[in-house]
Design a protein around this motif. Structure first.
Motif, PDB file in Angstrom:
ATOM      1  N   THR A 226       0.842  -1.204   0.000  1.00 43.60           N
ATOM      2  CA  THR A 226       0.000   0.000   0.000  1.00 43.60           C
ATOM      3  C   THR A 226       0.872   1.247   0.000  1.00 43.60           C
ATOM      4  N   GLN A 227       1.942   1.220   0.797  1.00 39.19           N
ATOM      5  CA  GLN A 227       2.847   2.377   0.860  1.00 39.19           C
ATOM      6  C   GLN A 227       3.474   2.636  -0.508  1.00 39.19           C
ATOM      7  N   THR A 228       3.884   1.565  -1.171  1.00 34.31           N
ATOM      8  CA  THR A 228       4.464   1.704  -2.509  1.00 34.31           C
ATOM      9  C   THR A 228       3.438   2.291  -3.475  1.00 34.31           C
ATOM     10  N   SER A 229       2.201   1.777  -3.408  1.00 31.84           N
ATOM     11  CA  SER A 229       1.130   2.292  -4.285  1.00 31.84           C
ATOM     12  C   SER A 229       0.865   3.761  -4.015  1.00 31.84           C
ATOM     13  N   VAL A 230       0.844   4.148  -2.724  1.00 33.08           N
ATOM     14  CA  VAL A 230       0.600   5.549  -2.363  1.00 33.08           C
ATOM     15  C   VAL A 230       1.720   6.427  -2.917  1.00 33.08           C
ATOM     16  N   GLU A 231       2.957   5.959  -2.807  1.00 37.86           N
ATOM     17  CA  GLU A 231       4.083   6.750  -3.318  1.00 37.86           C
ATOM     18  C   GLU A 231       3.989   6.922  -4.838  1.00 37.86           C
ATOM     19  N   VAL A 232       3.625   5.831  -5.539  1.00 37.77           N
ATOM     20  CA  VAL A 232       3.494   5.908  -6.999  1.00 37.77           C
ATOM     21  C   VAL A 232       2.372   6.875  -7.365  1.00 37.77           C
TER      22      VAL A 232
END
Length: 166
Positions: free
Chosen positions: A141-147
């Motif tokens: 989720t953190q990776t998706s939010v950053e993207v």
């Protein structure tokens, strides 16, 4: 906690039972003592009456009474000894039975504790697995939010550039 309460209750019941047996033994001993005293007093009274009435027959009867008293005393002692042995045997058997029952309760308690311990370990493993999955999902989720944040900023810049050109 409940098993220990049960064990304490069993031990308390055993103590009470032992106290009752001791009390009954004392009562029996007291009754026997009182009966022996009453019998002894009665026999002495009869002996004095017989002495006053028939001095000549007294020696023979006195010897007879003494023999009977001795035999009765021996018989009473024998019976008391047998009763004492029987009570000791019964108390020993009850003690053995209670020890056996307490051991069975302890065994069941230990098995229950082992079972609960295994359940707790299984629950702990499941909790760790869930925690690991949540950490993985959180990282994704953190990776998706950053993207997405990067894309939003990029689109925002493009919109500003287009707004300035227009």
């Amino acid at each position: 906690m409940e098993e220990s309460t049960i064990i304490q209750a069993v031990l308390h019941a055993l103590e009470q039972h032992s106290d009752k047996i001791s009390s009954k033994m004392q009562e029996m001993e007291q009754r026997l003592h009182d009966d022996m005293q009453a019998m002894e007093q009665r026999l002495r009274g009869e002996m004095q009456e017989m002495e006053q009435r028939l001095r000549g027959e007294m020696r023979e009867m006195e010897q007879q009474l003494r023999t009977e008293m001795h035999e009765m005393g021996q018989q009473l002692r024998t019976e008391m000894h047998e009763m004492g042995q029987q009570l000791r045997t019964e108390m020993h058997e009850m003690g053995q039975q209670l020890r056996s029952e307490i051991h069975a309760v302890e065994t069941r308690l230990e098995a229950k504790i082992d079972s609960l311990r295994e359940e707790m370990q299984q629950m702990n493993r499941q909790l760790n697995e869930r925690s690991d999955r949540l950490e993985e999902e959180l990282a994704d989720t953190q990776t998706s939010v950053e993207v997405l944040t990067t894309k939003v900023l990029h689109h925002d810049r493009k919109l500003r550039q287009l707004a300035k050109q227009a």
